[in-house]
Design an enzyme around this catalytic site. Structure first.
Site, mmCIF file in Angstrom:
data_model
loop_
_atom_site.group_PDB
_atom_site.id
_atom_site.type_symbol
_atom_site.label_atom_id
_atom_site.label_comp_id
_atom_site.label_asym_id
_atom_site.label_seq_id
_atom_site.Cartn_x
_atom_site.Cartn_y
_atom_site.Cartn_z
ATOM 1 N N ASP A 182 15.285 -16.902 53.272
ATOM 2 C CA ASP A 182 14.248 -17.006 53.518
ATOM 3 C C ASP A 182 13.575 -15.832 54.053
ATOM 4 O O ASP A 182 12.558 -15.685 55.147
ATOM 5 C CB ASP A 182 13.750 -18.104 55.247
ATOM 6 C CG ASP A 182 15.077 -19.120 54.701
ATOM 7 O OD1 ASP A 182 14.519 -20.019 53.572
ATOM 8 O OD2 ASP A 182 15.223 -20.195 55.019
ATOM 9 N N GLU A 183 13.797 -14.730 53.676
ATOM 10 C CA GLU A 183 13.250 -13.414 53.846
ATOM 11 C C GLU A 183 13.066 -13.201 52.290
ATOM 12 O O GLU A 183 12.315 -11.399 52.981
ATOM 13 C CB GLU A 183 13.976 -11.976 54.715
ATOM 14 C CG GLU A 183 14.349 -12.707 56.249
ATOM 15 C CD GLU A 183 15.298 -12.341 57.413
ATOM 16 O OE1 GLU A 183 14.807 -10.735 56.771
ATOM 17 O OE2 GLU A 183 15.455 -12.569 58.232
#
Length: 287
Positions: free
Chosen positions: A231-232
């Protein structure tokens, strides 16, 4: 220039320097290409230059070959990366889902209406639940179960399906499985995920419940490229909507579905229209 001449998209990026726009214009003029539209950006922080040109007037093979030769020569001088795409050609897209159908439905319906330049080629899911719901689209539905013990084999099957379908873009349309580091690397720059939160806040499970417990006044969704850093990945699109104390968790989930579908469709559209450039940990997205 004939009206029926097809349009092409040229994507070009390289270390920034004086004269790049002039160099590109010169190459187009020398090889008979008309620049119908252009967007350029020089990032002072990373020192990179990005350009997206819409070209017409060079439909003949000789004109295309001449342009490619000239761009190759320019590339050797500028350490550039470039690609040319036929504007009217949709991107073959593989959709991955789990038990929520709203994101995949939005993408498929938009493609069928001609609003999204993708060609959905199949659906892959780690559950059987959505098979009946998607059957009316006539797309192949492949159930590939994933457990800790079968993860490697499941990913091998995924890449078989990518090869078989010729998928150029992979979309995690609420696919609730984490891809391995190796899979993320192999899909770099062509796998988009939708995160049910306005990153980086409220990561992990039950994000809308976390948001409600904190009394948030705005919720959102984030579409990003998939990387090994969960999620980055580089962010492509984000949308938000105000909420207040009267919204319960169920309300936030309902609103969130709309936000997720909107953010994901915007990101997929930008990718399919060749408007996104990776720029380190960020993206450049031309409008």
């Amino acid at each position: 220039m004939a009206d029926q001449d097809p349009s092409y998209i040229l994507r070009f990026s390289c270390p920034d320097r004086v004269g790049l726009v002039a160099d590109l214009a010169r190459v187009m003029a020398e090889h008979g290409w008309f620049i119908a539209a252009s967007r350029t950006y020089g990032d002072e922080e990373t020192g990179q230059f990005f350009a997206r040109l819409t070209l017409r007037g060079g439909a003949e093979k000789a004109a295309m070959a001449g342009l490619e030769t000239a761009l190759t020569a320019l590339s050797s001088d500028t350490a550039s990366r470039w690609s040319i795409h036929l504007q009217s050609e949709p991107i073959r897209t593989l959709l991955l889902v789990s038990k929520s159908d709203h994101c995949a439905n939005t993408l498929i319906q938009a493609a069928r209406r001609g609003e999204l330049p993708i060609e959905p080629v199949a659906l892959v899911s780690n559950h059987p639940d959505l098979g009946p719901a998607f059957s009316h689209f006539g797309l192949p539905y492949h159930q590939v179960p994933v457990t800790a013990d079968t993860k490697a084999g499941a990913e091998a099957r995924l890449f078989e399906l990518i090869d078989q379908t010729g998928a150029e873009l992979i979309v995690l349309a609420r696919y609730m499985q984490v891809l391995s580091d190796d899979a993320c690397q192999r899909l770099r720059g062509r796998c988009i995920n939708i995160h049910h939160s306005f990153l980086p806040s409220f990561k992990g499970a039950r994000p809308y419940h976390q948001a409600h417990a904190r009394g948030v006044k705005m919720i959102g969704a984030t579409a990003h490229y998939v990387t090994a850093d969960l999620d980055e990945g580089p962010i492509i699109s984000q949308v938000v909507e105000p909420v207040d104390h009267g919204h319960g968790p169920a309300d936030l989930v309902r609103i969130g579905r709309h936000l997720e579908a909107t953010a994901l469709m915007r990101a997929v559209k930008a990718h399919a229209e060749h408007r996104i450039f990776l720029n380190g940990r960020k993206t450049v997205v031309f409008q």
